[in-house]
Design an enzyme around this catalytic site. Structure first.
Site, mmCIF file in Angstrom:
data_model
loop_
_atom_site.group_PDB
_atom_site.id
_atom_site.type_symbol
_atom_site.label_atom_id
_atom_site.label_comp_id
_atom_site.label_asym_id
_atom_site.label_seq_id
_atom_site.Cartn_x
_atom_site.Cartn_y
_atom_site.Cartn_z
ATOM 1 N N ASP A 12 0.480 -4.250 -1.256
ATOM 2 C CA ASP A 12 0.122 -3.505 -2.468
ATOM 3 C C ASP A 12 -0.744 -4.366 -3.394
ATOM 4 O O ASP A 12 -0.646 -5.585 -3.388
ATOM 5 C CB ASP A 12 1.416 -3.080 -3.179
ATOM 6 C CG ASP A 12 1.174 -1.912 -4.124
ATOM 7 O OD1 ASP A 12 0.052 -1.357 -4.125
ATOM 8 O OD2 ASP A 12 2.096 -1.559 -4.879
ATOM 9 N N ASN A 23 -0.477 8.537 1.430
ATOM 10 C CA ASN A 23 -1.830 8.108 1.055
ATOM 11 C C ASN A 23 -2.888 9.192 1.288
ATOM 12 O O ASN A 23 -4.005 9.091 0.766
ATOM 13 C CB ASN A 23 -2.235 6.832 1.809
ATOM 14 C CG ASN A 23 -1.534 5.582 1.315
ATOM 15 O OD1 ASN A 23 -1.397 4.594 2.039
ATOM 16 N ND2 ASN A 23 -1.065 5.587 0.071
HETATM 17 C C1 FPP Z 1 -2.208 -0.561 -1.583
HETATM 18 O O1 FPP Z 1 -3.142 -0.973 -2.503
HETATM 19 C C2 FPP Z 1 -2.649 -0.737 -0.232
HETATM 20 C C3 FPP Z 1 -2.874 0.275 0.645
HETATM 21 C C4 FPP Z 1 -3.107 1.679 0.292
HETATM 22 C C5 FPP Z 1 -2.807 0.004 2.042
HETATM 23 C C6 FPP Z 1 -3.245 -1.356 2.467
HETATM 24 C C7 FPP Z 1 -4.540 -1.264 3.106
HETATM 25 C C8 FPP Z 1 -5.286 -2.298 3.493
HETATM 26 C C9 FPP Z 1 -4.892 -3.720 3.363
HETATM 27 C C10 FPP Z 1 -6.589 -2.004 4.063
HETATM 28 C C11 FPP Z 1 -6.482 -1.152 5.289
HETATM 29 C C12 FPP Z 1 -6.584 -2.015 6.460
HETATM 30 C C13 FPP Z 1 -6.460 -1.604 7.706
HETATM 31 C C14 FPP Z 1 -6.830 -2.498 8.827
HETATM 32 C C15 FPP Z 1 -5.992 -0.259 7.992
HETATM 33 P P1 FPP Z 1 -3.356 0.012 -3.727
HETATM 34 O O2 FPP Z 1 -4.670 0.660 -3.528
HETATM 35 O O3 FPP Z 1 -2.221 0.950 -3.872
HETATM 36 O O4 FPP Z 1 -3.382 -1.003 -4.901
HETATM 37 P P2 FPP Z 1 -3.059 -0.661 -6.429
HETATM 38 O O5 FPP Z 1 -1.572 -0.396 -6.498
HETATM 39 O O6 FPP Z 1 -3.440 -1.911 -7.123
HETATM 40 O O7 FPP Z 1 -3.889 0.513 -6.814
#
Ligand code: FPP
Length: 255
Positions: free
Chosen positions: A36, A84
């Site tokens: 996250d 998501n």
């Molecule tokens: C959360 O960050 C992360 C995700 C939605 C998933 C993690 C995804 C990756 C690391 C990239 C995808 C990689 C592959 C290889 C599939 P967020 O966007 O919720 O962060 P925030 O809480 O700061 O908004």
């Protein structure tokens, strides 16, 4: 101008400096990570969110290598949850493309380095091309033994349990035959040990539908560090903390 999903070149395979003393540490066999904080990492730098996802994707490689070097045998990463899909379509597209590009660019090297790729989640709703790429990656790497990289993609813990129950019913499993072990065989993680340690980056204290069956007795470690900044040192700190925990699995200590 690079496309949103263009992946950065992978960092060189980590050769951990001798600063991480593993002597006497209990190394978790299976670690799950809720990655996250990508969006906030980007916002902090005045960049669009997709830059955070790109940096987060690059970081998977660093943490995978560190995990293998520390002796972790299974690493499950929460890359795309069933929830998501509710994100803006452009962000969903970026996350799909990042997995696709990563498989395209890095599968050969991962295979050469003994990484077995597993997928936990549903293939329904994913494009034909990406579905084919995922299945090809599973097939190519199925006999690798250095470390398992289990990618939870289009994954939700509740959906996984419902899927398992539906398939048990379709197989006409008699109700009195249903046990924890049998249910485990119907989960996406069949054949993998339960996670010992769940790490969440980005400062929240939630499981967010991640491995809710399998993590029943896992230790939980949360850090405010955003995922793209979660490095070898952070992973080491999580392992040290885990190693100091007293796992009793509901029992009391004798003697
Ligand atoms: C959360 O960050 C992360 C995700 C939605 C998933 C993690 C995804 C990756 C690391 C990239 C995808 C990689 C592959 C290889 C599939 P967020 O966007 O919720 O962060 P925030 O809480 O700061 O908004």
């Amino acid at each position: 101008m690079p496309s949103e999903a263009q992946t950065l070149p992978p960092p060189p395979l980590a050769r951990l400096p001798g600063t991480f003393d593993l002597t006497g540490l209990r190394i978790p066999h299976h670690v799950g990570i809720i990655m996250d904080g990508n969006g906030r990492w980007a916002q902090q730098r005045g960049q669009p969110r997709f830059m955070g996802h790109r940096a987060g994707t690059t970081n998977i490689r660093r943490v995978l290598e560190a995990s293998a070097t520390f002796g972790i045998k299974v690493l499950t990463i929460y890359a795309f949850s069933t929830e998501n899909w509710a994100r803006p379509p452009a962000e969903v597209r970026t996350l799909m493309q990042l997995l696709s590009r990563s498989l395209n660019d890095q599968l050969g090297e991962l295979h050469a380095n003994g990484v077995q790729i597993r997928h936990s989640g549903s293939l329904v709703g994913i494009s034909d091309t990406l579905r084919r790429q995922i299945l090809a990656a599973l097939e190519l790497t199925r006999n690798n033994t250095r470390i398992v990289l289990n990618v939870a993609f289009n994954y939700g813990g509740r959906a996984e349990i419902i899927d398992a129950v539906q398939r048990m019913m379709a197989d006409r499993v008699p109700p009195d035959q249903i046990s924890e072990d049998l249910l485990g065989e119907y989960l996406y993680t069949h054949g993998l040990p339960d996670p010992d340690l769940i790490i969440r980056t980005g400062g929240e204290y939630r499981l967010s539908n991640f491995l809710i069956w399998q993590a029943a007795y896992a230790e939980y470690y949360a850090t405010p560090t955003y995922w793209p900044d979660f490095d070898e040192g952070e992973l080491y700190r999580a392992i040290v903390t885990y190693s100091e925990r007293d796992r009793r699995f509901g029992k009391v200590k004798v003697g």
